[in-house]
Motif scaffolding. Structure first.
Motif, PDB file in Angstrom:
ATOM      1  N   ASN A 443       0.764  -1.157   0.076  1.00 31.61           N
ATOM      2  CA  ASN A 443      -0.145   0.102  -0.090  1.00 31.61           C
ATOM      3  C   ASN A 443       0.843   1.131   0.123  1.00 31.61           C
ATOM      4  O   ASN A 443       1.632   1.348   0.958  1.00 31.61           O
ATOM      5  CB  ASN A 443      -0.823   0.131   1.123  1.00 31.61           C
ATOM      6  CG  ASN A 443      -1.967  -1.037   1.114  1.00 31.61           C
ATOM      7  OD1 ASN A 443      -2.681  -1.439   0.138  1.00 31.61           O
ATOM      8  ND2 ASN A 443      -2.314  -1.536   2.406  1.00 31.61           N
ATOM      9  N   GLY A 469      -8.688   6.131   8.635  1.00 34.50           N
ATOM     10  CA  GLY A 469      -8.589   5.013   7.761  1.00 34.50           C
ATOM     11  C   GLY A 469      -8.303   3.734   8.596  1.00 34.50           C
ATOM     12  O   GLY A 469      -7.764   2.831   8.217  1.00 34.50           O
ATOM     13  N   THR A 743      -2.310   8.892  11.428  1.00 38.74           N
ATOM     14  CA  THR A 743      -2.559   8.495  10.201  1.00 38.74           C
ATOM     15  C   THR A 743      -4.039   9.380   9.817  1.00 38.74           C
ATOM     16  O   THR A 743      -4.649   9.494  10.729  1.00 38.74           O
ATOM     17  CB  THR A 743      -3.142   6.778  10.122  1.00 38.74           C
ATOM     18  OG1 THR A 743      -3.990   6.602  10.897  1.00 38.74           O
ATOM     19  CG2 THR A 743      -1.806   6.197  10.370  1.00 38.74           C
ATOM     20  N   LYS A 745      -6.601   9.183   6.204  1.00 36.96           N
ATOM     21  CA  LYS A 745      -6.910   8.619   4.823  1.00 36.96           C
ATOM     22  C   LYS A 745      -7.612   9.833   3.833  1.00 36.96           C
ATOM     23  O   LYS A 745      -8.106  10.614   4.365  1.00 36.96           O
ATOM     24  CB  LYS A 745      -7.829   7.714   4.840  1.00 36.96           C
ATOM     25  CG  LYS A 745      -8.175   6.728   3.773  1.00 36.96           C
ATOM     26  CD  LYS A 745      -9.128   5.568   4.074  1.00 36.96           C
ATOM     27  CE  LYS A 745      -9.824   4.709   2.971  1.00 36.96           C
ATOM     28  NZ  LYS A 745     -10.809   4.066   3.271  1.00 36.96           N
ATOM     29  N   GLY A 762      -8.210   7.565  -1.071  1.00 38.38           N
ATOM     30  CA  GLY A 762      -7.981   6.221  -0.389  1.00 38.38           C
ATOM     31  C   GLY A 762      -6.546   5.834  -0.044  1.00 38.38           C
ATOM     32  O   GLY A 762      -6.314   5.020   0.587  1.00 38.38           O
ATOM     33  N   THR A 763      -5.618   7.050  -0.441  1.00 35.82           N
ATOM     34  CA  THR A 763      -4.121   6.852  -0.137  1.00 35.82           C
ATOM     35  C   THR A 763      -4.087   7.011   1.407  1.00 35.82           C
ATOM     36  O   THR A 763      -4.647   7.954   1.941  1.00 35.82           O
ATOM     37  CB  THR A 763      -3.476   7.898  -0.975  1.00 35.82           C
ATOM     38  OG1 THR A 763      -3.687   7.557  -1.984  1.00 35.82           O
ATOM     39  CG2 THR A 763      -1.839   7.761  -0.475  1.00 35.82           C
ATOM     40  N   THR A 764      -3.097   6.272   2.076  1.00 35.25           N
ATOM     41  CA  THR A 764      -3.032   6.426   3.766  1.00 35.25           C
ATOM     42  C   THR A 764      -1.691   7.809   3.446  1.00 35.25           C
ATOM     43  O   THR A 764      -0.987   7.854   2.977  1.00 35.25           O
ATOM     44  CB  THR A 764      -2.464   5.166   4.172  1.00 35.25           C
ATOM     45  OG1 THR A 764      -3.444   4.221   4.108  1.00 35.25           O
ATOM     46  CG2 THR A 764      -2.020   5.584   5.921  1.00 35.25           C
TER      47      THR A 764
END
Length: 1490
Positions: A443, A469, A743, A745, A762-764
């Motif tokens: 990911n 996320g 974190t 999202k 959708g990217t962390t």
């Protein structure tokens, strides 16, 4: 470079006598064998000889191979070449994925071999060095290189590094294994050829005698050099039997093939087929012949210099070649001068290389291992592609490694994840990056470094980064759905509800509850102090914060100081003790949240969940029932639940109050976050103050000063006044942030301001709090504890986002105020009374605890998650197929697409397809897309489209796509399954078998079975028990088919275990194994055939083939005929039908296997479908007595016209019976869905859609038959739907129980005929009613199996789908490069199964060479598994690879692991600079004439 001097002619000459000293033992052994007049195992004798030679030369030891049968050198020498299954797997992984293999510490040297050789080398070196002992052997030369003596003595220059003891061992090892095996083999083959050609043997012997006379009869170095014909014999032996039949090179940089547009990419394997070249008729005419004259000077000069390369050529030519030739010549000379050799009659000719030591094991295991390695190839390829993500985005990235990306193994690492991310932050900061790319597994993750970018993410552009996320599962794991985890609207609403709970007013309201817990803390400290033992301050403060949170969150006295096993303390600790299983579930949930929820995965242990939910419910119930209120957190939540805050404070939210589950979840997170983070903060603060007594005193002074102003009491206002205490806590939170990384999202595509980078939805996103807090730019000397960093002046001089222990922006920790408040209360209570020092038992520096488990298991889980990532990614891509085609489709789900789980479904697939049909029909679609697993399937709805598929455009849809395997499963190759021309020819042969004339001919055979049926019913009636009509009719149709298909009386009514009935039932009994094989076969028919998969159980096959053969044999031998189906097939077999009726077909008669297959399908289709149809018909008539009577009246009338007998003509007259059967077949079609396979691209008429060749097509018969447009009130049983008027008003394809068009069921007439006979026989004599034990509505039975097993098998098949797709794509590599290539097959490409092959791999490659050569290719492409391999054919190309362009092909591509398997890092295996340096050291030890 270092080893070069080891092989000079002087060095060879120096060792020569050592070699000759081993001769007597060889001769003694041969002499003993001669005396016993036994055949001599010359290979074994010569291996002992070469073992002694190498042992003596390499180690200076007497190996005693001839004297001791189990001599260690001989035992370990053999073991080196014995390949176990484990070694093969490791070698395959090592060769294909060397970096991964090294990271997994994979070793390939056989067990025990390393220890033995290391000990021998070390002992030898130690002895010689300690005793100043030298000997003229290879080991001494290596010792001299180790001690740099050769350089000193000979002025020899190399890289300045001497040999290590590991390098000495490795070179001795390879010298031993290469020297003893290759030379003994070469001598064996030479003696074999000379034994077959006595004239040549004598010629060699004559030369030996002539030469030795010149040297006083002694075998000397000079004598050996004079034997020219001996050279020719050995060279010809090496031509026919090269020690290394294929040479491999690895392309180390992109190479453009001269005079070609082809570029060989870096990393490509290059194959030089030595055996193929040596047997090429252009260079060596009549190559099978042994002819030493090929190597006279004249003949040698007439050939290309690279036509004979048994030891390779160029810089990587075998360094020990001359030593090998030397010992071969010595051995042959010693033997041939004394003995004459002949071939023993026990010798198996021609000689072949043994493959016992190759890779043999069970076929299935081999295939599985092969597929495993193939799968690993896919995983690696996916990783490599994924790891280019940030490069494609043009964002700088840190280099990832497989499998965990830029993360450490989360299951084995001994450092906190925050530490790892801090290192990533530090690296990026050092590069001057504002932001950069990372990878968590596969990911992509976006790490923000610049504080303005951090501010954008957390506050300014918060709308793009609302979510954290994290995985939560509100339905199955309600405690996980708390404020910290939730995202989107759920989070916004809950945050809005909870915000008033944490105002300064609410904090003040709860303050006294906090202070009330102080006494328990002080009492505990006092007790420990009195006992004079060190205080476990972390545990003590954990109890204190547990009491506070328990009191504030639940209004309970947790008694953690009084009760060691207080439930709150116990469950509080357990919440942070993550097991390996929980870790796996967390990783899975984080990566695949939707799938995890669909699988009902929970991450909170069940007992913890039950404890906290019960606690919350009990507390709420008590307070509400007793109208009890208390100033604590749970009361605030209860007020929110009952909407009281809104009423009292005018507070607005979404209008929904809190549910009991939401209260439990918020109480839970308040508990675990509040007790753990605050106790940890206080612990670290006291630790730092204990190390800095001056700072501790300064805090204490402030406490005393402030409390004096508040009458010595700890009040809310007093705590607020402690400014230096704030600084101490802030500095503690800087050094030890409770959450070291944050974190987020990305919830929608985000363009980074001022950058040409878009962060995709959708990217962390990662924020390294620890990295920022230890950044020297913001905090000089960051390891130092200095509260002054947080005075007002220093705070204002820094960026406001340089200190974010609780986060920032809208998602800042909501409980921050409470956490700070309880930390200040706890520290105040302690520091006002006690002075703290660090105990000598404290392990410094303090570290956070990690979750540990076994490394191997962690790696497997990591790979499992990585593999699942690939599967999910593949599914998502595959599930876009119909979207790309612009065909409407039903939304599929992983892993079974639009199908139900075939292993645990409670309904037949026909029902599933009917529901799919109904949805599409309701949407107004004429056709639509479905997915069976990942396979796109085209469903036809509109009846004109159905007609096109089945009839009008039949040439596009000839095949059904049903698996059959004519070779391994002959019964499967029947008319229903076979395809293409085979089907056309067989259909043409069988069509005359089912004419009305043939039906009439068989009619009496049918009627003859009636009495047994009636007798059975009569018996059941007399017993007055309910009748199992399905079983009775099954026996009836079995008897009919047995009689018509095989001419046998099956006796199913008389014998309960009649073989035909037993095997008839068994055909339809699906085991797990059969289901898996069927799924695999349907999806991958070619692979299934190559793996010899049969779907018909072996005992069924054997039974039916025996029955058919016996019947055919009997009739043919006795010239016996009978009017039945088998007779028609026998006539077709003997071509009698064609002779008698002028019938034409393809000219081929039926084989016995085809007769058996058609009899088999006639049997299983005929007995099951007809008995089922009759059963359903009687069931419906039993429910409708009026219809039953109407049929009975018709029967009586028709039979009366035919003298009371059931005749063929009587049956034809029963029109209402036809209607009843047709309506039964409408409601209960024997085949609820029909399959077709598109055999060539088909453009759908009137649509912009092309159905690609190979696509499965579904015709949902059940859906059509229940369509209200064609059959109003479809659940009703109404035979009048099929009167002539109603039939004529409908589309002709609205009723297709037997299909339509050229592939309509060939046995339809027979099936209808036996159904009508059975119903007529029963209804004319009996009236039927539904028994009260009958379960209504009737349903088809299903094959049930456990869900988990089913899901696993389903995923296995899904995985196989991905493997096949990957293979197909990979196998286009050389085509994409326009290089001609041999056609590969799955799974091993152009090589045979390495686990069960019956020939040496070199022979397979020789055949590839021969094919390419015959095609006139100069070079060509092959595949080893999925690895593209470049094979060189033209000798100038060979020369380029080995010599002229050597710099492109320096490496062999052999796996070695210097660290874990030092013996593997020898000259043959190593590459690059390591090889160059070592070669230079050894080269001058070769016997080059100066």
């Amino acid at each position: 470079m270092k080893l070069s001097p080891t092989f000079t002619s002087g060095k060879m000459k120096m060792m020569f006598q050592t070699l000759v000293d081993c001769e007597p033992n060889l001769l003694e052994r041969i002499e003993d064998e001669c005396k016993r007049r036994e055949p001599i195992d010359i290979k074994e004798a010569l291996s002992c000889f070469t073992t002694d030679v190498i042992g003596s030369c390499a180690f200076g030891l007497d190996c005693k191979s001839f004297k001791e049968e189990n001599s260690p050198f001989r035992v370990y020498g053999k073991k080196v070449f014995t390949a176990t299954k484990s070694r093969i797997i490791k070698m395959m992984i090592g060769v294909n994925f060397p970096k991964l293999a090294r990271s997994l510490h994979i070793t390939t040297t056989a067990e025990g071999v390393s220890e033995f050789f290391f000990k021998v080398v070390k002992d030898t070196v130690d002895y010689r060095e300690k005793n100043n002992y030298t000997r003229k052997d290879f080991m001494q030369l290596l010792i001299d290189l180790k001690n740099n003596k050769i350089a000193e003595e000979e002025g020899y220059q190399h890289d300045g590094k001497t040999l290590t003891i590991e390098e000495v061992a490795a070179q001795s090892y390879v010298f031993f294994i290469a020297g003893f095996e290759t030379s003994s083999t070469a001598m064996t083959f030479a003696l074999y050829e000379l034994a077959r050609r006595q004239d040549l043997q004598q010629k060699v012997r004559d030369e030996i005698e002539t030469v030795l006379v010149k040297h006083q009869g002694k075998i000397t170095y000079e004598a050996i050099q004079d034997m020219k014909y001996m050279d020719q014999v050995i060279n010809e032996t090496l031509r026919k039997y090269p020690p290394v039949p294929n040479l491999v090179r690895n392309c180390v940089k992109d190479y453009k093939v001269p005079d070609s547009d082809l570029v060989i990419e870096k990393g490509t394997k290059v194959m030089i087929p030595v055996l193929g070249i040596h047997y090429d008729k252009e260079y060596f005419p009549d190559p099978e012949k042994f002819d030493p004259e090929r190597f006279t000077e004249e003949n040698k000069n007439s050939r290309h210099s690279y036509a004979h390369i048994p030891f390779g050529e160029g810089p990587r030519m075998c360094i020990g070649m001359r030593f090998g030739l030397l010992q071969s010549k010595v051995g042959l000379t010693a033997l041939l001068r004394k003995y004459r050799f002949t071939v023993n009659n026990k010798t198996k000719e021609p000689l072949k290389m043994s493959i016992r030591s190759m890779f043999l094991t069970e076929s299935l295991c081999g295939d599985l291992i092969g597929l495993g390695v193939a799968l690993l190839a896919i995983i690696i390829a996916h990783f490599k592609w994924t790891f280019q993500y940030w490069k494609r985005k043009k964002l700088p990235q840190l280099e990832p490694s497989i499998p965990f990306g830029t993360s450490t193994n989360p299951l084995t690492t001994k450092e906190n994840g925050g530490i790892t991310l801090k290192r990533n932050y530090d690296e990026m900061k050092a590069y001057g990056w504002n932001h950069g790319g990372l990878y968590i597994m596969t990911n992509p993750a976006y790490l923000v470094v610049d504080l303005e970018y951090v501010k954008n993410v957390m506050t300014k552009d918060f709308q793009y980064f609302v979510d954290r996320g994290f995985y939560y599962n509100e339905e199955d794991d309600p405690l996980s759905a708390h404020l910290f985890m939730l995202g989107g609207t759920k989070w916004r609403n809950l945050r809005a509800k909870l915000t008033p709970t944490f105002t300064s007013g609410k904090m003040k309201m709860m303050f006294q509850t906090l202070v009330d817990c102080e006494s328990g803390l002080l009492e505990k400290i006092e007790d420990d102090y009195r006992r004079g033992k060190p205080i476990d301050i972390k545990d003590t403060l954990g109890c204190f914060t547990t009491d506070i949170i328990g009191s504030c969150a639940f209004g309970l006295d947790c008694k953690t100081f009084k009760e060691e096993n207080s439930p709150f303390r116990m469950y509080g600790k357990r919440a942070f003790n993550t097991t390996m299983f929980q870790m796996v579930k967390l990783i899975f949930g984080m990566n695949f949240p939707n799938l995890a929820r669909s699988l009902h995965i929970v991450t909170t242990p069940k007992d913890i969940s039950e404890f906290f939910i019960k606690l919350v419910k009990d507390t709420i119930n008590y307070r509400e029932e007793n109208n009890c209120t208390r100033k604590d957190f749970i009361q605030l939540l209860i007020d929110l639940k009952n909407d009281k805050i809104t009423q009292e404070e005018g507070y607005q939210h979404d209008g929904k109050t809190l549910s009991i589950e939401e209260i439990a979840a918020q109480s839970f997170v308040f508990f675990i976050a509040g007790f753990e983070t605050s106790s940890a903060t206080m612990t670290f603060a006291l630790y730092e103050l204990a190390q800095h007594q001056d700072l501790q005193q300064k805090v204490r002074d402030e406490i005393e000063t402030v409390l004096a102003k508040h009458h010595g009491k700890i009040t809310y206002e007093a705590v607020q006044d402690m400014k230096y205490m704030d600084q101490v806590i802030n500095e503690t939170l800087r050094k030890y942030p409770p959450v070291p990384l944050l974190t987020r999202k990305c919830v929608k595509d985000y363009k980074v301001p001022g950058e040409d980078v878009v962060i995709e939805k959708g990217t962390t996103v990662l924020i390294s709090i620890l990295g920022i807090h230890y950044d020297k730019e913001y905090y000089p000397d960051p390891e130092r504890f200095n509260p002054e960093r947080f005075n007002e002046e220093n705070k204002s001089s820094r960026h406001s986002y340089a200190h974010i222990p609780f986060g920032e922006g809208p998602r800042i920790c909501i409980g921050m105020r409470f956490g700070l408040m309880q930390s200040k209360v706890g520290l105040t209570a302690l520091l006002r009374k006690y002075k703290f020092t660090v105990s000598n038992k404290t392990k410094e520096p303090l570290q956070m605890k990690m979750y540990l488990t076994e490394s191997f298991c962690g790696d497997l889980i990591g790979f499992g998650v990585a593999l699942l990532t690939i599967i999910i990614a593949y599914y998502k891509w595959a599930f876009q197929y119909w979207k790309r085609k612009n065909l409407p489709y039903l939304e599929p789900s992983i892993p079974f697409g639009n199908s139900s789980n075939p292993f645990n479904r409670k309904e037949p697939s026909g029902i599933t397809m009917r529901r799919n049909y109904d949805v599409m029909k309701a949407n107004g679609w004429k056709h639509g897309g479905l997915y069976s697993m990942t396979t796109p399937t085209y469903m036809v709805l509109d009846l004109d489209y159905v007609k096109n598929v089945m009839t009008k455009d039949f040439q596009y849809f000839v095949d059904r796509g049903v698996y059959y395997n004519e070779r391994d499963d002959p019964l499967s190759a029947h008319l229903f399954a076979i395809e293409g021309t085979k089907w056309r020819n067989l259909r043409m042969k069988l069509s005359p078998t089912f004419t009305s004339g043939k039906m009439k001919m068989m009619f009496q055979t049918l009627v003859d079975c009636e009495p047994n049926l009636l007798e059975k019913i009569e018996d059941e009636c007399k017993r007055k028990g309910p009748i199992d009509i399905k079983e009775a009719l099954g026996c009836f149709t079995t008897d009919i088919i047995g009689s018509c298909a095989f001419g046998l009386d099956c006796k199913t009514f008389k014998e309960e275990n009649s073989p035909f009935r037993v095997y008839g039932k068994k055909v339809f009994a699906a085991t797990t194994s059969r289901t898996v094989k069927m799924m695999m076969a349907m999806n991958f028919p070619k692979l299934a055939r190559s793996l010899h998969i049969a779907t018909t159980p072996k005992d069924i096959t054997e039974f039916f083939i025996k029955v058919v053969k016996d019947t055919v044999d009997y009739r043919e031998k006795n010239n016996y005929t009978r009017k039945d189906f088998i007779q028609l097939l026998i006539d077709l077999k003997n071509n009698k039908v064609a002779k008698e009726e002028g019938y034409q077909h393809d000219g081929k008669t039926l084989t016995i296997e085809e007769v058996a297959a058609q009899s088999y399908v006639f049997f299983i289709a005929g007995f099951e479908t007809s008995s089922t149809t009759m059963t359903f018909a009687l069931y419906e008539l039993a429910r409708r007595q009026d219809l039953q009577q109407k049929v009975r009246d018709e029967i009586e009338e028709a039979v009366a016209k035919h003298q009371g007998k059931i005749t063929y003509e009587a049956i034809q007259d029963m029109k209402y019976m036809d209607q009843v059967i047709n309506e039964t077949l409408r409601k209960y079609p024997p085949v609820p869905i029909l399959l077709r396979k598109c055999v060539k691209d088909y453009k759908v008429p009137g649509e912009d859609l092309v159905i690609e060749k190979g696509t499965k097509v579904i015709i949902p018969i059940l859906g059509i038959h229940y369509d209200k447009e064609y059959f109003p009130d479809p659940e009703k049983f109404d035979p009048d739907r099929f009167n002539d008027e109603n039939k004529g008003s409908r589309h002709s394809y609205s009723h297709i129980p037997f299909g339509e068009g050229p592939r309509i069921c060939i046995g339809m007439r027979f099936g209808l005929m036996q159904s009508k006979v059975g119903l007529t026989a029963l209804l004319r004599k009996y009236r039927f009613t539904v028994n009260n034990k009958t379960k209504e509505p009737l349903q088809m039975s299903m094959f049930l199996i456990e869900s988990v097993g089913g899901n696993l098998i389903g995923l296995g098949v899904a995985l196989l789908t991905i493997i096949i797709a990957y293979y197909k794509w990979t196998f286009q590599y050389w085509k994409r490069r326009n290089l001609p290539c041999q056609e590969p097959t799955i799974p091993f490409g152009n090589i045979e199964n390495p686990f069960r092959r019956q020939e040496h791999r070199a022979l397979r490659l020789k055949r590839d060479y021969d094919v390419m050569r015959a095609n006139g290719w100069k070079h060509g492409g092959l595949y080893f598994m999925t690895t593209p391999t470049y094979m060189v054919i033209d000798l100038d190309y060979v020369k380029n690879v080995m010599t002229k362009d050597f710099q492109y092909f320096v490496d062999r591509g052999v796996y070695y692991n210097e660290k874990d398997d030092p013996l593997s890092a020898h000259l043959f295996a190593i590459g690059g600079t390591k090889w160059r340096n070592l070669r230079m050291k050894l080269t001058r030890l070769s016997p080059l004439a100066k």
